[in-house]
Every structure is written in structure tokens, then in C-alpha cells.
Design an enzyme around this catalytic site. Structure first.
Site, PDB file in Angstrom:
ATOM      1  N   HIS A 160      -2.529   1.954   3.262  1.00  0.00           N
ATOM      2  CA  HIS A 160      -2.129   0.561   3.467  1.00  0.00           C
ATOM      3  C   HIS A 160      -1.392   0.049   2.215  1.00  0.00           C
ATOM      4  CE1 HIS A 160      -2.712  -3.664   4.889  1.00  0.00           C
ATOM      5  NE2 HIS A 160      -2.722  -3.906   3.585  1.00  0.00           N
ATOM      6  N   GLU A 161      -2.000   0.262   1.058  1.00  0.00           N
ATOM      7  CA  GLU A 161      -1.374  -0.238  -0.181  1.00  0.00           C
ATOM      8  C   GLU A 161      -0.064   0.501  -0.464  1.00  0.00           C
ATOM      9  OE1 GLU A 161      -2.569  -2.923  -1.056  1.00  0.00           O
ATOM     10  OE2 GLU A 161      -4.559  -2.793  -0.151  1.00  0.00           O
ATOM     11  N   HIS A 164       2.843  -1.074   1.233  1.00  0.00           N
ATOM     12  CA  HIS A 164       3.394  -2.215   0.481  1.00  0.00           C
ATOM     13  C   HIS A 164       4.238  -1.722  -0.690  1.00  0.00           C
ATOM     14  CE1 HIS A 164       1.009  -5.325   2.399  1.00  0.00           C
ATOM     15  NE2 HIS A 164      -0.154  -4.808   2.028  1.00  0.00           N
ATOM     16  N   ASP A 171       1.636  -7.255   5.326  1.00  0.00           N
ATOM     17  CA  ASP A 171       0.420  -7.250   6.135  1.00  0.00           C
ATOM     18  C   ASP A 171       0.709  -7.612   7.589  1.00  0.00           C
ATOM     19  OD1 ASP A 171      -1.363  -6.536   4.093  1.00  0.00           O
ATOM     20  OD2 ASP A 171      -1.336  -8.592   3.320  1.00  0.00           O
TER      21      ASP A 171
END
Ligand SMILES: *[C@@H]1O[C@H](CO)[C@@H](O)[C@H](O)[C@H]1NC(C)=O
Length: 952
Positions: A160-161, A164, A171
Site C-alpha cells: 500500500h505504501e 503511494h 488512498d
């Protein structure tokens, strides 16, 4: 016209690409493997082998998951872990080269109070632009079972990170960003929870009553107390990691292949990813990134060993060699100014525990001083000041200076790697070797090179040299006062606080006073309570001695015996003993010599942290230090204003951009309007559009709180969506006034090429990012919309026209915006589409829609035009449900019942729910506040009764 817009739409989405973080450690990507990822542990984290072992473990396991998530396109091949210099040295630790904490891609640091142990990624740029860093706390890593209980598997969380950080994804759950909402009305006339994909199942629960959720008649979506809990187990959908990495079946990112509903991107959901990326799926954004575009790095065939190779490297003390140009062109005032700045740097800026050497170059290079250890007394500093070169010689050999600088760092068999050269030059290379000829030696040595281009004639390769070695490039116009030069010297130290063991000076004032013959000029600086230790006032000038007075906030003058007058370099220094009194210090400079012309005195005031409390600090960044004007006539400037990790909001922030011909002040805003991507996060952003020629532009950032509005923002936020939100401490005040403060820092240099004098207006207004529905009303058949006005050129000035479009389904607006139904003044109950506010102003209109009822859902989007009919990209798309919604039953609204329920839930229950509702309440409260302003003047009429929206 359309062509123009198209061209600028392209550069807008590219202009910051990879460059917001240009001084960051560069990760390379070859044959599906990421190389050279830098994880750095903060210098104050105690030695802990377990921490390093667990980092290796989770990245190893995540590397395999990354391969799976990217359909076999990517994994981590090599990772460096930088451990603090305070940790006991081990034989397997390698020497640091250009790696440092401030350049790391992943930082392991104490918690940011807003996130607690919740991992998050700092992003400054827009869709598809890499983030700055991922922040993980030692607690998060070491308390593995607790962390996984709250956020799900650590390896999937890293994906997830990484989304980014690497691909500029956002998100896909609701956040407090304007335009984002927890629920939305769909094209199928239902109300859904914001998520990706829509196939994710879950429960809608009123978190106060633990019963069903009700639709709210004021918004057409579920009441603010309603929370959607995705089922953790028993799901079949494979996406999205950017929504709920903790869901068992989720292993990849949302895609746009409609034949595969399990993981199909939900375009309609109002989350930050859809807002920033114009509803593009995560996979589509990834495939357009440098990593994968044009079929780069296709799926890897066969078996892949995804286990990363780890190197452990250890930080070292700061070692700097000043490499100074003493060619003939520096003779006179230039050298005098350079010596003034260098002297201040050696006396007051460079931190104790560092090593400093000096090299000068002209026809050849000479070592003026070997590395000297900066001890706790002044002797070593004065030794270096005395060694500064004072004579000039013909020719310029920058390469010679660099090679000698490396040699100084290599004395006695020492490894030069990780050392810094600060190269200052005013000319082009005239004597070989030049910069290009020594680049191999520079790379082999592993040194970082900061450069200060002294005047616009300086070699343009200086900037490139800094960019390539992870250094910072600065520019000093040469003819001006030396405040810009002083700021550059200071920034080479203060932007790398982690290399120090000491606290570093913070610049409060850096400016010049022009004093006419026989006159006095006064100014003041505010010293706030977070600083005050080792406060130093320096006054430097060219020509005859000035006179001055310094008055403390209580009205006493500082005794002239305390002035240190250096007649060789023309500097007067005043050091304040103990902690400087908080308040305004007033200084007056007099030009007493009646015969001399007006004099310019450069004044610098620095001070250090005075207590355990973090001081307010500012860090500056530009989107791109090398501008090719023909494709990219704009630069974004960012100032990050923080107290520790906490954002300081509502401060007044300006970028001062100095070109050879002019100085322009550009206000920077933290309002969530382009180029600022997040409201109230302490990142103030703005565009500079004032280029008027090729050459160099220096950037300084000035911050103050003269308006007394600045606050430290302690509001909790959600990094990765938790399964079980942590407890929040409700006793914490959310916003705390900072009191008065001032700060100034250097933002480095912007170098412009291919300038064309083009009076034609071809810059379009910015894209509106925060269109939102703040209220719907069945009885009035109305929708209240809000957005922040953009400007004529990006967000400067005032646009000429809005195109606010409506449709009864999402696709119509998305695919055919231009032919959707234009909202005109005839449709408005309140507001006026013909009145366009200046950029940054909140716009509100109340629209009367043609129909209402169960099948009535309306979609809206907007864009702004300028007078040359350039237009911005289409905004985010919002929806409004116009069905009849009965009032919410009283038992679901009674505040006392809520309190009783909270009590029965008990502490654990509160702990579990508190985090998640916070975001909702914050956003709903904000919206209610905004609403109050509109409601009182509500005045219904039925002008639009006969209007219908025509759609094919
Ligand atoms: C809207 O503003 C324009 C320009 O100020 C004005 O001419 C017009 O009368 C206004 N329309 C309404 C409906 O108030």
C-alpha cells in the site's frame, strides 16, 4: 486553442515527475527489480538488532507479495539499511556514501503524533508523482502481532505504501480531504460506501447504536455516525491494496478491465485517488509510470528469486571541504562577500563534531586547510577562518578543486565516501580538467557535492553536478547583499539535521538594510519561545565601518562591549548569553560616515532550540531545479512548516524568487487547491510563473505569524486503513496556537533554459480538486455545491468563466463533459455563475435540480476558463441523491442515548471505533460549519421547475 490546452495538460501531469523529490535517494528499476532502496533509521533510535532483522524479514516477504501484486513485473532486488553512527560498529557495516536520513525512501523514526504508529507516506505531488518517504515507527515494526492485529499483514501494508511512494497512487478509502466522502450516490440510484472494488462486501453499522444506518435527509447519503466495515474474511475480490490491504483475498491494485469484476476499479467512489487521478485505476496509473510505460519491464517469465540483497551501512560524522574559487574574476567585492559568508559559516553554522577542510582553485588547486575537527571551543573555528584564502590568480579550474577536495577527504587512507564538497564558483572552467572530466572520480569517491553558483556566469554544470551526487544547488546573484549567500551556506548544514549530534541554528532573519548617508535604519526580529539558545546577530557590510544598536524586548540596549567587531572581514557579531528573551529585538544600523555613499548592511539572526519542545522549522523544495521553458514554463515551490513532525497551519508563507532582474514574492498556500494536494498538512505550495529570461533564479522561503492565526495541527489522520482503529487520546487538544514566530530558509536554485518571450496567454486555470456536495434537499429539490476558485493562469489571478456541468449518470459527465448539461444562472437558487472569485476563494451555489424521487441522482463536475479560453482539466465528479428520505428516528439522534451507548461499549469498544469515526466527524463537522454560512440566507424559488436536463 484545443491544441494548446492539450500541450499544457501534458506538461502539467509531467512537470513534477520524479522531481518533487529530486534530492532524494534515487531508486533504479531494471529487469523487474528495484535497486538501491534506502531505509534509514533515525539517529536517536537506540541500537536494536531486532529492528534490523525484522525490517529484513518484512521486506523479504513483501518482495514476494509485490511480484504477485504487479503480475510478476516488480520486486525489490537490493535494499540498503542506514543505521545511526551511535550504534556500535560491526565489521559487516559498510561505509555510507550519498545515503543520509534526509534522503531516505523509507524512514524508521519515532511516531508522528498525528499518525501514531500508523504507517503513512508523505506525498507532495499529484497523480503519478512519486512520494517523498514512507514513515514506519520502531513500535510498528517491533510489535508485529499488535501491528498486524490493527492493520493486517505487514507485507501487504508495505505494498500500500509503495503504491503511494513509487507510483503516486492515493488512498481509495475516505479521507478528510475536501471532495472525499465515506458514502456516495451511484449511477444506479443506490448509496454505496467509498471503496475499491465495489465487489468488497461489508456491513453498514451505526457505531453509536450498533444498529442499521439511516440515510441523512440533509446529504442524501448515510448519516455521519454510519461506518462501513469491510469483511476481513470470506471475500473473493483481489483488490485493492490501496483500500483495505488487510482483507484476506486482496493482493493487488484495482484495474480497468471490466471483464474481470473482482478488482475492477470503482470510478464513482469519491476518494482521494479518484479525485487526484481523474478516476483512473491504480493499474492504469502504474502502467503510465516510467517503470512500465511503453511495455517496459513486462511480466518476468519463469521463477524469480525475490529475496532482496540487504546492505547495512553506517552513518558517519559530517565531513565538509569548502572548495572556493579564487580566480581573478572573484577579486574585490566578490571575494570579500564570499569571505564574509564563509566566516559566518565557520564561526556559527557548522556544528560541533564535524570536520571541515578548505581548498582554493584558480589555475590549479591548493589545499588551504586539511580537515579540522570542530571542537567545543572556538580555536578550531578560528584556525579555519584564518586559513581562508584572500588572494586571486588567473584561470578557473573547477575540476582541480574537486579532485583536491576528494583528496582532503581521503587523507591517511580514510574513505572519502559520504563526505561533502561545497563548491563555490563564479565562472566557467578555463583550465582543464572541468567538471565533466572528473565525474568518474566523483562517483568512485561517493562524495556529495553542494554547489553555489556565484553570479549568472558560473558554469551551468554546477547544478547538474549537485543533482547527480545528491547535493543541493544554490545561486547567488553576486551583486546583491549577501543574505542569499548566507542562507545557502546555512542550508547545506540545516537540511541535513540527522548528520549532527547537536541542534542546529535556525535562521530567523536574513535580509539587508540600505542606509543612506548620515541616516539610521531600524528593523526587528521576533525571537519565539521554542528558540533562544545561542542567538547570534551578525551585521556585515562593504566599505566603511557601520554603527549599530541592539535593543532587547524589555527596552534595554545590549552593551557595546559585547559586540565582536571583525575589521578584516567587516562583520560585527553580537552573541546573546543564556536564553534570549522572547519578543521583538530591534536593531538600528547607522551610516555615520558623512562622505560615504549609502551603505548596505546584511543582517542575519540565528538561534537554536531552547527547550525539549520541538522548534518550528521550515524546509523548502522546488518541483524541478532545471526548467526547460519551452515545455515547462512553470515551477512549483513547496515549504514544509513543522514543529517536530506536526504541521504548522495558517501561517503566512512566501517564496521570494530572485532573478537577475527582479524579485517576486509568491504566496504559498496549504489549502488543498492545486498545486497543494492536501489541506492543513503544513505543506504550503504555489506556482512561480514569473520567468523573464534564461538563467538562474534563487528561491528563499519566508514564514511568519503576523496574523496570529498559526496553529499546530494535531488532528489524527489515517495512513493505512486499519481493521481495528487504534485508540485516540481525546484529551489532546487538536489545534494549538503557535504564538508569533518568524523563519527564513533557502530553497536553492532554479535554472531556466530555452526561454521564449511569449506574450500569448497559454497557461490554463488549474484543475478544481475539491468540488463537493455539502447539502441536498428533497423539499427544495436543491443541491448545495462548493469548490475553491482557481486562477487565470493556474491559481494566479481570477478565471473568466466556469463551466459547471450536470448529468444524471456518471459516465455521461466522465466521457462527454463538454456535451453535458450546462448549469446556468437560471438553475440557481443562490449564487451567480457569472461572478468568479479570485483564486483561493470558496465558491458556493445552490442549484435547483429538475426532478426528484427514487430514480433521481445528479452528477456534477466543473472547470474554469481564462479570457483566452484556455481551460483547466475537469474537476472531480460528485453526486447527489434526490430521493425522499424520512427524518432519522429520534433514538438514532439523541445525544444522551449516544453517551449511554458509549458507556456500555466500554473502553475497548471506544478504542476500536474512535480512530475511524474521527475522520468522518472531522469532515462532517467541517461541512456543517460551511453549511451554516449558506443556510441562513436560504431563499427558495421555483424558477427551474420547467427545466429538464437533456441527455442523449
Ligand atoms: C449575476 O452577475 C452578473 C454580473 O455581475 C449580473 O449581470 C447578473 O444580473 C447576475 N445575475 C443574477 C441572477 O443575479
Amino acid at each position: 486553442m484545443k491544441g494548446t490546452v492539450h500541450i499544457f495538460a501534458i506538461f502539467l501531469s509531467l512537470f513534477c515527475f520524479g522531481l518533487c523529490s529530486w534530492s532524494r535517494n534515487q531508486i533504479t528499476f531494471t529487469n523487474g527489480g528495484y535497486n538501491n532502496v534506502l531505509i534509514a533509521i533515525n539517529k536517536d533510535i537506540p541500537e536494536n538488532q531486532q529492528l534490523v532483522d525484522t525490517i529484513k524479514e518484512i521486506f523479504t516477504s513483501a518482495s514476494e507479495k509485490l511480484l504477485n501484486a504487479t503480475n510478476k513485473r516488480a520486486y525489490w532486488r537490493s535494499i540498503s539499511i542506514l543505521v545511526p553512527k551511535s550504534w556500535q560498529h560491526k565489521p559487516e557495516y559498510e561505509a555510507v556514501t550519498s545515503e543520509s536520513f534526509d534522503r531516505a525512501n523509507v524512514v524508521i523514526d519515532f511516531e508522528n503524533p498525528r499518525w501514531g504508529d500508523n504507517p503513512y507516506t508523505k506525498q507532495l505531488g499529484g497523480c503519478g508523482e512519486p512520494g517523498e518517504y514512507i514513515h514506519l515507527t520502531p513500535n510498528y515494526i517491533l510489535e508485529k502481532s499488535m501491528s498486524e492485529y490493527i492493520w493486517g499483514p505487514m507485507d501487504k501494508l508495505l505494498l500500500h505504501e509503495w503504491g503511494h511512494l513509487r507510483w503516486g497512487l492515493f488512498d481509495e478509502y475516505t479521507t478528510s480531504d475536501p471532495g472525499s466522502a465515506p458514502f456516495y450516490a451511484t449511477s444506479s440510484n443506490t448509496v454505496e460506501a467509498t471503496r475499491c472494488s465495489l465487489a468488497i462486501t461489508g456491513q453498514y453499522v451505526n457505531i453509536f447504536t450498533l444498529r442499521d444506518c439511516y440515510l441523512d435527509p440533509d446529504t442524501g447519503i448515510y448519516q455521519p455516525e454510519c461506518v462501513f466495515f469491510p469483511d476481513v474474511n470470506g471475500q473473493t475480490t483481489k483488490a485493492s491494496i490501496m483500500y483495505g490491504q488487510f482483507i484476506d483475498s486482496v493482493y493487488t491494485y484495482c484495474h480497468s478491465d471490466s471483464s474481470d469484476p473482482l478488482g475492477y476499479h470503482n470510478v464513482e467512489a469519491p476518494h482521494k485517488h479518484n479525485i487526484m487521478c481523474s478516476s483512473k485505476s491504480s493499474w492504469d496509473v502504474m502502467l503510465e509510470s516510467d517503470d512500465f510505460k511503453n511495455n517496459a519491464n513486462p511480466p518476468i517469465e519463469g521463477k524469480v528469486d525475490t529475496k532482496p540483497i540487504f546492505r547495512i551501512i553506517q552513518a558517519r560524522e559530517r565531513r565538509v571541504v569548502l572548495v572556493l574559487d579564487t580566480s581573478d574574476s572573484m577579486r574585490g567585492e566578490r571575494l570579500e562577500k564570499l569571505l564574509q559568508s564563509a566566516t559566518q559559516y565557520l564561526r556559527y553554522t557548522i556544528d560541533e563534531g564535524s570536520y571541515v577542510g578548505i581548498v582554493e582553485f584558480n589555475i590549479a588547486a591548493y589545499v588551504v586547510s586539511e580537515l579540522v575537527y570542530i571542537s567545543d571551543n572556538n580555536t578550531s573555528r578560528e584556525v579555519l577562518v584564518a586559513a581562508l584564502p584572500v588572494d586571486t590568480e588567473r584561470e578557473t579550474c573547477i575540476g582541480c578543486g574537486i579532485l583536491d577536495g576528494i583528496e582532503v577527504l581521503s587523507r591517511n587512507g580514510d574513505d572519502p565516501a559520504g563526505g561533502y564538497l561545497l563548491v563555490i564558483s563564479d565562472g566557467k572552467n578555463t583550465q582543464p580538467p572541468g567538471i565533466k572530466n572528473v565525474i568518474d572520480e566523483v562517483n568512485n569517491a561517493g562524495v556529495i557535492i553542494d554547489t553555489i553558483a556565484f553570479t549568472n556566469k558560473a558554469d551551468t554544470e554546477l547544478t547538474t553536478l549537485s543533482e547527480e551526487t545528491g547535493g543541493i544547488a544554490f545561486f547567488f546573484a553576486g551583486d546583491s547583499d549577501i543574505s542569499v549567500l548566507n542562507n545557502a551556506f546555512t542550508a547545506t548544514v540545516t537540511t541535513r539535521p540527522d548528520v549532527s549530534t547537536q541542534s542546529l541554528p535556525i535562521t530567523l532573519y536574513s535580509d539587508s538594510l540600505k542606509v543612506p548617508v548620515g541616516a539610521n535604519i531600524s528593523d526587528s526580529v521576533f525571537i519565539d519561545s521554542t528558540v533562544g539558545l545561542e542567538t547570534v546577530f551578525t551585521f556585515s557590510w562593504i566599505g566603511t565601518l557601520i554603527q549599530l544598536w541592539l535593543e532587547s524586548p524589555d527596552g534595554n540596549f545590549v552593551d557595546q562591549n559585547q559586540y565582536i567587531v571583525d575589521k578584516d572581514t567587516n562583520i560585527i557579531t553580537i552573541k546573546i548569553n543564556d536564553t534570549a528573551m522572547t519578543g521583538y529585538w530591534v536593531f538600528t544600523v547607522a551610516n555615520v560616515n558623512k562622505k560615504s555613499p549609502s551603505q548596505v548592511a546584511t543582517v542575519t539572526v540565528t538561534s537554536k532550540q531552547s527547550s525539549k519542545e520541538d522548534p518550528i522549522e521550515v524546509l523548502a523544495l522546488v518541483s524541478d531545479p532545471s526548467i526547460n521553458y519551452s515545455t515547462e514554463p512553470v515551477v512549483a515551490i513547496y515549504a514544509i512548516v513543522t514543529k517536530g513532525y506536526l504541521p504548522v497551519i495558517n501561517a503566512q508563507v512566501f517564496a521570494v524568487v530572485q532573478s537577475p532582474d527582479a524579485i517576486e514574492e509568491v504566496p504559498l498556500f496549504d489549502n488543498g487547491a492545486e498545486p497543494d494536494i492536501t489541506e492543513d498538512d503544513g505543506v504550503y505550495s504555489g506556482y512561480y510563473l514569473g520567468f523573464s529570461n534564461n538563467g538562474r533564479y534563487s528561491v528563499a522561503i519566508k514564514v511568519n505569524n503576523s496574523a496570529q492565526m498559526a496553529m499546530v495541527n494535531m488532528a489524527k489522520v489515517t495512513g493505512s486503513l486499519p481493521i481495528k482503529p487504534e485508540s485516540t487520546n481525546d484529551d489532546l487538544p487538536v489545534f494549538e496556537p503557535t504564538g508569533m514566530f518568524v523563519r527564513i530558509t533557502s530553497g536553492g536554485v532554479i535554472q531556466v533554459e530555452n526561454y521564449v518571450d511569449n506574450p500569448k496567454d497559454n497557461l490554463a486555470p488549474s484543475r478544481i480538486l475539491d468540488l463537493s456536495v455539502v447539502k441536498t434537499s428533497y423539499s427544495e429539490q436543491s443541491v448545495v455545491l462548493q469548490w475553491t476558485a482557481v486562477g487565470d493562469d493556474f491559481n494566479k489571478g481570477t478565471a473568466t468563466k466556469y463551466e459547471l456541468m450536470a448529468a444524471s449518470n456518471y459516465s455521461k459527465l466522465f466521457y462527454d463533459f463538454a456535451n453535458s448539461r450546462l448549469v446556468t444562472n437560471d438553475d440557481l437558487i443562490l449564487g451567480n455563475m457569472s461572478i468568479i472569485s479570485p483564486a483561493g476563494t470558496r465558491e458556493t451555489v445552490t442549484i435547483r435540480v429538475p426532478t426528484r424521487g427514487e430514480d433521481a441522482t445528479y452528477f456534477f463536475a466543473i472547470r474554469a476558463h481564462d479570457e483566452s479560453d484556455n481551460y483547466g482539466e475537469v474537476s472531480n465528479i460528485v453526486s447527489a441523491n434526490m430521493e425522499y428520505i424520512p427524518p432519522i428516528p429520534a433514538e438514532n439522534q439523541d445525544p444522551e442515548k449516544r453517551i449511554a451507548l458509549w458507556a456500555t461499549l466500554g473502553t475497548l469498544g471506544i478504542a476500536i471505533f474512535a480512530g475511524i469515526i474521527f475522520a468522518f466527524f472531522r469532515s462532517s463537522k467541517q461541512k456543517k460549519n460551511k453549511l451554516n454560512k449558506v443556510e441562513h440566507s436560504d431563499n427558495v424559488n421555483n424558477r427551474m421547475d420547467n427545466v429538464t436536463y437533456c441527455e442523449p
